[in-house]
Design an enzyme around this catalytic site. Structure first.
Site, PDB file in Angstrom:
ATOM      1  N   HIS A 116       0.759  -1.080   0.118  1.00  0.00           N
ATOM      2  CA  HIS A 116      -0.088  -0.130  -0.025  1.00  0.00           C
ATOM      3  C   HIS A 116       0.895   1.321  -0.096  1.00  0.00           C
ATOM      4  O   HIS A 116       1.822   1.228   0.823  1.00  0.00           O
ATOM      5  CB  HIS A 116      -0.822  -0.012   1.302  1.00  0.00           C
ATOM      6  CG  HIS A 116      -1.982  -1.105   1.133  1.00  0.00           C
ATOM      7  ND1 HIS A 116      -3.288  -0.819   1.082  1.00  0.00           N
ATOM      8  CD2 HIS A 116      -1.955  -2.504   1.205  1.00  0.00           C
ATOM      9  CE1 HIS A 116      -4.016  -1.819   0.928  1.00  0.00           C
ATOM     10  NE2 HIS A 116      -3.222  -2.934   1.195  1.00  0.00           N
ATOM     11  N   THR A 117       0.588   2.062  -0.813  1.00  0.00           N
ATOM     12  CA  THR A 117       1.418   3.297  -0.976  1.00  0.00           C
ATOM     13  C   THR A 117       1.227   4.257   0.049  1.00  0.00           C
ATOM     14  O   THR A 117       0.129   4.220   0.624  1.00  0.00           O
ATOM     15  CB  THR A 117       1.309   3.979  -2.417  1.00  0.00           C
ATOM     16  OG1 THR A 117       1.907   5.118  -2.367  1.00  0.00           O
ATOM     17  CG2 THR A 117      -0.252   4.503  -2.374  1.00  0.00           C
TER      18      THR A 117
END
Length: 201
Positions: A116-117
């Site tokens: 997940h960024t």
């Protein structure tokens, strides 16, 4: 052949999945349904045989690989490759990974799962990916970096409850201790012990 390719359907509600099949070509739909009906990780040779037996489709091996590549790019299917004499334990999950020969992978191991960024407003993939685990998207293109495959060399022993992050490379003859979190490049012949931190800082 060094690897046996295996495929699995991404986690989706079957109703949503049936609706989304309309985006696929007729050939991609047949391949998708064949993997779906199998109900577990499906080796490439099994896919070839089932397509011929159940659907009357005598596709070449390279043609099927192309169809599956398209399905993977569209977010429907994940693939992994596993070398001869290697095994994966129960409840373990491998995505976009190349696993060498003579590898022993214990139970409850997660390999190559999505990241997940932290670079955007939210960590939710609904804002960054067209196809994601929520079944919904608020964007019309992907904003994340291209997916990097995870590489596991030959004769690697991975203990139970290990997490191997996407893009990690593990050299030959490594031992990964149970409960470790692995990221980056691990040199050959390494005994790797990295326990999870219990507190967020």
């Amino acid at each position: 052949m060094r690897y046996d390719y295996k495929y699995r359907i991404n986690n989706k509600d079957k109703g949503d999945l049936a609706m989304e099949l309309k985006e696929l070509t007729s050939a991609e739909q047949v391949v998708m349904k064949c993997i779906w009906d199998y109900g577990k990780d499906m080796p490439l040779q099994q896919l070839i045989e089932n397509l011929k037996q159940d659907y009357g489709k005598d596709y070449k091996r390279t043609t099927i690989r192309t169809f599956v590549l398209h399905l993977e790019e569209k977010g429907y299917v994940t693939t992994y490759q596993i070398g001869k004499y290697s095994y994966i334990g129960v409840r373990s999950w491998a995505i976009n990974v190349d696993i060498g020969r003579f590898c022993s992978i214990a139970n409850d191991v997660n390999i190559g799962l999505a990241k997940h960024t932290l670079a955007y407003l939210s960590t939710s993939p609904i804002f960054t990916e067209r196809k994601n685990g929520t079944g919904h998207s608020w964007v019309n293109r992907n904003f994340n970096e291209p997916v990097r495959r995870t590489i596991i060399g030959n004769d690697v022993w991975i203990g139970a409850n290990v997490i191997i992050l996407r893009g990690t490379e593990i050299g030959d003859n490594c031992v990964i201790a149970a409960g470790s979190v692995v990221n980056g490049c691990i040199p050959p012949k390494t005994l790797y012990v990295q326990k999870r931190k219990k507190e967020m800082r």
